[in-house]
Design an enzyme around this catalytic site. Structure first.
Site, PDB file in Angstrom:
ATOM      1  N   THR A 375       0.895  -1.140   0.000  1.00 24.17           N
ATOM      2  CA  THR A 375       0.000   0.000   0.000  1.00 24.17           C
ATOM      3  C   THR A 375       0.936   1.193   0.000  1.00 24.17           C
ATOM      4  O   THR A 375       2.137   1.024  -0.011  1.00 24.17           O
ATOM      5  CB  THR A 375      -0.862  -0.148   1.278  1.00 24.17           C
ATOM      6  OG1 THR A 375      -1.612  -1.333   1.159  1.00 24.17           O
ATOM      7  CG2 THR A 375      -1.731   1.005   1.606  1.00 24.17           C
ATOM      8  N   GLY A 468      -0.171  -3.921   4.848  1.00 20.83           N
ATOM      9  CA  GLY A 468      -1.247  -4.881   5.079  1.00 20.83           C
ATOM     10  C   GLY A 468      -1.592  -4.950   6.555  1.00 20.83           C
ATOM     11  O   GLY A 468      -1.792  -3.916   7.209  1.00 20.83           O
TER      12      GLY A 468
HETATM   13  N1  GLY Z   1      -5.229  -3.995   1.307  1.00 18.93           N
HETATM   14  C1  GLY Z   1      -4.656  -3.759   2.554  1.00 18.93           C
HETATM   15  C2  GLY Z   1      -5.592  -3.095   3.494  1.00 18.93           C
HETATM   16  O1  GLY Z   1      -6.514  -2.436   3.060  1.00 18.93           O
HETATM   17  O2  GLY Z   1      -5.462  -3.218   4.672  1.00 18.93           O
END
Ligand code: GLY
Length: 566
Positions: A375, A468
């Site tokens: 992210t 994550g």
């Molecule tokens: N895709 C990682 C999160 O939204 O936590």
């Protein structure tokens, strides 16, 4: 009698916080210092463009649109048009809010869409390729924020971003390595070589003309271009040709939503973070309330007792996360109880420094009457005193790996953040429950934790990270590094981090970051240590207001992250 004694001990621990003298940790490195404004993001080019917009008279929300779109150009690993995210803000007048532009399940999605006839999860279906894609929210998000609070014309904001895509940017060493490691996946999913291939070497200039054209159309026609215009048609045609269930109706119905953020106190700090459908704010609130009675400053930074307290609080919060949290538009979340002192005191009642609490003795707390690592985060403080924290993602690195080459961007694989099968772990090993099951138009649960901290009522820090499931614990440790252990913003983001998420039953620790003796002591106590799964736990970008009113940037050493300011 025994129970009374236990209650007395727990109550004493919770009430007698003894913050007596312990030497503050030494500051080894300060980040960039700026007098008025700053942008810290995963790429220098994006931070520079954000600052350019501020210098043109724009505010944090104009800079948000510019920085986010610039990351989509030069950091396609996580920066995106095909994903989603969350924004938390604090205006100069102290008012605060949050924006949810998380992806949604398509209208044709079903609860068991990732299960085979026997009810088993079909490998890779929710993580790779067209079925993994959720309805993207990023363009709706940046427009919603900029429309309400921004000052500049969209065309002015997007001009330098379009130039970056057209004229190109330099591939860094880290980027070359990342692209090379995903090259086989790109070819497997797209059935051909894409713009990002292992032919690219550090120092090369890469141009993305298709993305420049998409951004040009968005600059001219606004948000509608992406959701109902030419881009929408091209995107749906492309997705459907790859077997996706996403339709034009899905895009047309997508809306970003203003949410009430989660706000709580920790010592003299007021912490404001993201509310569901992200679990970030509630989990952070739970963990910080559980650890507040303990004298972390006295135990020391990354010391045995500090690690134990944090790990045990994290375990309990993540067990609750898996069971209770989901999209608030679809499930009822007992937020008040989950974050109440009484509930959390009870959750920590089984804590002991003598041994770990077994994971199967934790589960989720009982509430009466309850009705990718990949992210990216950026923090901005503008010259007007507004602050924002934004985390945005495609979920896994380059999302689903599906690359719309006519449009110039990757599509997310956010559908994997739903629980495909309650009780079964996802990509991050997180266990979910019914609250996060798949329903058309529902948003999948997230861990993203963009967070703004105030000290004595004034802006103090803006912080967040990718990672994550490790996002929440990385944000937590960064706040504690500054507040409890007096690290500089730069040292706070650079410090080695650890993580526990209840299941799997282990403490993940960054390799070579911790005292070997402490690791041995943790093992002796019965903790399982994992130093191998990933060398990186989060990549935090933050801004701290120092006592003299200047801003210090913390750009994580783990990436190409850069602070730019004036
Ligand atoms: N895709 C990682 C999160 O939204 O936590």
């Amino acid at each position: 009698m025994k129970r009374l004694l236990l209650l007395f001990i727990i109550t004493s621990v919770f009430n007698c916080k003894n913050k007596h003298a312990s030497a503050p940790s030494k500051i080894t490195k300060r980040g960039l210092i700026a007098k008025q404004a700053m942008v810290v993001s995963a790429r220098e080019e994006a931070s520079k463009i954000g600052v350019e917009i501020l210098k043109k008279g724009g505010n944090a929300f104009d800079a948000m649109m510019a920085t986010e779109m610039a990351l989509a150009v030069c950091y396609p690993y996580a920066g995106n048009l095909g994903g989603g995210g969350f924004l938390v803000y604090r205006m100069a007048d102290g008012s605060k809010g949050a924006l949810d532009y998380r992806e949604k399940a398509p209208l044709a999605a079903t609860k068991n869409m990732y299960l085979d006839k026997k009810g088993n999860v079909i490998k890779n279906l929710s993580t790779v390729g067209s079925m993994a894609v959720g309805v993207p929210g990023t363009i709706a998000g940046v427009f919603k924020a900029q429309e309400r609070y921004g000052k500049l014309e969209v065309k002015t904001i997007l001009e330098p971003v379009i130039a970056l895509a057209k004229n190109g940017y330099t591939i860094t060493k880290r980027q070359q390595k990342r692209i090379a490691s995903y090259d086989a996946d790109f070819i497997a999913v797209n059935k051909k070589e894409i713009l990002y291939s292992n032919k690219l070497k550090a120092g090369d200039t890469i141009k993305n003309v298709a993305l420049a054209n998409t951004l040009q159309r968005i600059a001219e026609h606004g948000k509608a271009e992406f959701y109902t215009g030419e881009t929408a048609t091209k995107l749906v045609d492309y997705l459907q040709s790859k077997g996706s269930i996403i339709t034009l109706e899905d895009l047309a119905k997508y809306e970003a939503k203003w949410r009430d953020p989660v706000t709580f106190q920790y010592d003299n700090l007021t912490i404001t973070s993201m509310s569901p459908p992200s679990s970030g704010g509630i989990c952070l609130n739970q963990i910080m309330t559980m650890i507040e009675p303990f004298d972390l400053k006295d135990y020391g930074h990354n010391a045995l007792k500090t690690i134990q307290v944090l790990v045990e609080a994290e375990k309990r919060a993540y067990a609750d996360r898996g069971y209770y949290l989901g999209d608030p538009d679809f499930v009822s979340i007992p937020t008040q109880t989950l974050t109440s002192n009484a509930y959390l005191k009870n959750r920590m009642a089984s804590f002991s420094f003598k041994q770990p609490t077994p994971v199967d003795a934790i589960s989720h707390g009982k509430i009466e009457g309850y009705e990718s690592d990949e992210t990216t985060h950026y923090s901005i403080v503008d010259q007007f005193g507004n602050a924002i924290a934004v985390t945005t993602t495609l979920n896994g690195g380059y999302g689903s790996k599906l690359y719309a080459d006519d449009l110039g961007f990757f599509l997310n694989n956010e559908m994997d953040d739903f629980s495909s099968k309650p009780g079964e772990p996802n990509y991050y090993g997180l266990i979910g429950a019914e609250a996060n099951s798949i329903v058309p138009e529902k948003r999948m649960l997230s861990s993203m934790t963009p967070t703004i901290i105030e000290k004595n009522g004034e802006f103090y820090m803006s912080v967040g990270t990718p990672g994550g499931s490790t996002i929440i614990t990385s944000v937590l440790q960064t706040i504690l590094n500054v507040h409890e252990f007096q690290l500089s913003m730069q040292d706070a983001v650079d410090a080695p981090r650890f993580h526990n998420q209840w299941l799997p039953d282990e403490i993940r620790m960054e390799p070579n970051g911790f005292d070997k003796e402490i690791i041995a002591q943790l093992r002796d106590l019965g903790y399982k240590i994992n130093e191998s799964r990933s060398p990186v736990i989060g990549k935090v970008d933050g801004i701290l207001m120092l006592e003299d009113g200047t801003l210090e940037g913390g750009a994580d050493r783990r990436g190409d992250d850069t602070a730019v300011g004036f």
